[in-house]
Every structure is written in C-alpha cells, then in structure tokens.
Design a protein around this motif. Structure first.
Motif, PDB file in Angstrom:
ATOM      1  N   HIS A  49       0.036   2.613 -10.890  1.00 28.31           N
ATOM      2  CA  HIS A  49       1.026   3.632 -10.531  1.00 28.31           C
ATOM      3  C   HIS A  49       2.340   3.001 -10.083  1.00 28.31           C
ATOM      4  N   GLU A  50       2.244   1.909  -9.317  1.00 28.66           N
ATOM      5  CA  GLU A  50       3.432   1.281  -8.734  1.00 28.66           C
ATOM      6  C   GLU A  50       4.151   0.334  -9.705  1.00 28.66           C
TER       7      GLU A  50
ATOM      8  N   ARG B 289      -7.274   1.229  -5.363  1.00 26.22           N
ATOM      9  CA  ARG B 289      -6.307   0.123  -5.377  1.00 26.22           C
ATOM     10  C   ARG B 289      -5.871  -0.192  -6.812  1.00 26.22           C
TER      11      ARG B 289
ATOM     12  N   TYR C  11      -5.699  10.444  -3.749  1.00 29.22           N
ATOM     13  CA  TYR C  11      -6.878  10.051  -4.528  1.00 29.22           C
ATOM     14  C   TYR C  11      -8.156  10.070  -3.694  1.00 29.22           C
TER      15      TYR C  11
ATOM     16  N   PHE D  72      -0.214   8.025  -1.925  1.00 31.88           N
ATOM     17  CA  PHE D  72      -1.013   7.909  -3.149  1.00 31.88           C
ATOM     18  C   PHE D  72      -2.498   7.817  -2.789  1.00 31.88           C
ATOM     19  N   ARG D  73      -2.831   6.996  -1.805  1.00 35.51           N
ATOM     20  CA  ARG D  73      -4.229   6.810  -1.406  1.00 35.51           C
ATOM     21  C   ARG D  73      -4.829   8.096  -0.849  1.00 35.51           C
TER      22      ARG D  73
ATOM     23  N   GLU E 168      -3.571   2.462  -7.911  1.00 37.44           N
ATOM     24  CA  GLU E 168      -2.325   2.308  -7.159  1.00 37.44           C
ATOM     25  C   GLU E 168      -1.439   1.236  -7.800  1.00 37.44           C
TER      26      GLU E 168
ATOM     27  N   PRO F 269       0.828  -1.207   0.000  1.00 33.88           N
ATOM     28  CA  PRO F 269       0.000   0.000   0.000  1.00 33.88           C
ATOM     29  C   PRO F 269       0.864   1.259   0.000  1.00 33.88           C
ATOM     30  N   ASN F 270       0.460   2.239  -0.793  1.00 32.20           N
ATOM     31  CA  ASN F 270       1.141   3.529  -0.865  1.00 32.20           C
ATOM     32  C   ASN F 270       0.226   4.560  -0.206  1.00 32.20           C
TER      33      ASN F 270
END
Length: 272
Positions: free
Chosen positions: A172-173, A166, A129, A125-126, A169, A121-122
């Motif tokens: 993105h990752e 998610r 958003y 980033f979460r 994410e 989990p980032n």
C-alpha cells in the motif's frame, strides 16, 4: 577479512524444552541468551508467553525480553538490529551468543540476508485491516495478499495476522510487494559462523506437554494477567493482544465463549 562471529541458534516448537536446554548449553559453553520470540518482547505479558522466570535463568543473562510495551510497534527490522548489537557485544566479551526461538522470521532475519523496507507503520491502515480480519476472519485479508504478493503469501501462515497486514501495508505504501525486498531470502548471513540446532519430539508427547503447559498457565494466573492488561487499556485490537493464549482469554472475558472452550482453543492453536 573479518573473522566470523560464532553463533548458536536453537529452534523448536512450543513446549519442546528450548528454555531448559538453552540454559544448560549457556552454562556449559560460557554463553548468553538472546530471545527470538516475538511475544516475549512485550512487558507485562509473562504467563501466556511462557517467559523464563528469574529463578530459572541460573545466572545466565537473557536479552530481548520485556523491551517494549504491548501498544508499541516493533518490527522484524527492529529485532534484527537489536539482536545483531547483542551478538556483537556478547562476542566482544569472549562469550558465546545463543539465539533461542521461537519466531521463524526473527530467526531468518539473522540466519539469512533479509532486507527490510523502512516503511513506517501506518496506524490507520492497520486499524482498517484488523477490523476486516475481526469481522470476516484472517482468510479475507490473506486472499487479498495472495492477489498482490503470492510469494509472500506462500511464506506467511494464514494465522499470522500481523505479518499479513504488514505485507499489505508495504504494498500500500510503496506499490511494491514485500517479496521484492526479500529476493535474497535464502542467502546465508556470512557475518556469523552458525550452528543451527533443531529440537524435536514425538508428536503425542509434545501434544501432552502443550496441554500440561496450558493448564499450568491457567493455574499460574493467565486470566488475571489478561484482565490486568485490559484494565491498563490494552485492547484486543493490538497485535500483542492477538497473541496465542491472550486472544482466547479475551473472548472468554467478553462472554463470547466459556472458559473450557477458551482453554481448549489455546491447546488446539498451540498444537497447530
């Protein structure tokens, strides 16, 4: 060749009567129950998630309820791993595992051969958003997902902010869409011999049951439950506090809507 583990999966919409029927099934078939509800995993969130009460269990063990705090991350991959462990354990004791839900992706993670990327989990980033969705609505981030991963967007409901973020994410990752990791989406999991039971009900009757359930939640103290969660420090940005029933009461507590409006929103969103 390993013998397949027998598994009953009981599914159906909100307020259709899954809890009552699952307990009757478990008593009749020497079973134990594994929840597949993505909100009942959270501690302290009891009334709004319609958790089975201790007195209702009739001695039947229930698993994957109250296992994480509302500010802890918990992924579908985490659920799949824990549920598989419980299924094997229950079967090893000559009992019948019964999965009850709930949350479609949790069910799918057991019924199908879904692969999950181990992207951590980032948090930043979460947060970004979640703020975008708070300000412009879920449609804004959903449109972004449709551009980068239309296959996943087609599978995710626009109201399911957690899964939309998610999926964004993961892209993105990793630079790859989430759908790349779920190419075997419709291949059945051959570890289990599954009997899938779907409960249904005439729509008007179901809607009436939902209305009664929401009114009962208010009477049982849903507002106080949400107040206590906020006092502890669980804020409205958390995925857990975005849950149906909680986000509407938070809006009421912030003075953004009236209590009557909050209750009507919970009923309407539950029907959806």
């Amino acid at each position: 060749m390993n013998k397949k583990i027998p598994l009953i999966v009981l599914v159906g919409p909100t307020a259709v009567g899954k809890t009552d029927i699952s307990i009757k099934l478990a008593k009749k078939l020497n079973g134990e129950i594994i929840s597949a509800d993505s909100m009942q995993i959270y501690k302290y969130m009891d009334i709004g998630t319609a958790k089975v009460k201790e007195g209702e269990k009739q001695g039947i063990p229930h698993y994957l309820i109250d296992i994480v705090y509302p500010d802890e991350d918990f992924t579908v991959s985490n659920y799949k791993d824990l549920a598989n462990e419980h299924i094997k354990d229950i079967n090893s004791r000559s009992k019948l595992p019964i999965v009850v839900g709930g949350t479609g992706l949790y069910i799918n993670s057991l019924v199908y051969k879904l692969s999950f990327t181990q992207v951590a989990p980032n948090t930043e980033f979460r947060e970004v958003y979640n703020k975008i969705a708070d300000e412009y609505g879920n449609a804004k981030i959903y449109e972004e997902l449709k551009k980068i991963d239309p296959i996943s967007a087609n599978r995710i409901n626009i109201n399911d902010r957690k899964r939309i973020i998610r999926a964004l994410e993961i892209y993105h990752e990793t630079g790859k869409p989430m759908s790349e990791y779920n190419k075997d989406f419709r291949k059945y999991n051959d570890d289990y011999h599954i009997i899938l039971i779907g409960l249904t009900m005439e729509r008007n009757m179901l809607y009436e049951r939902i209305n009664v359930r929401v009114d009962n939640m208010i009477e049982e103290g849903l507002i106080n439950e949400v107040e206590e969660l906020m006092k502890i420090g669980y804020n409205r940005q958390l995925n857990s506090m975005q849950a149906l029933g909680y986000k509407e009461i938070i809006s009421y507590l912030y003075g953004e809507i009236s209590l009557d409006e909050a209750i009507e929103l919970i009923k309407r969103n539950s029907r959806k």
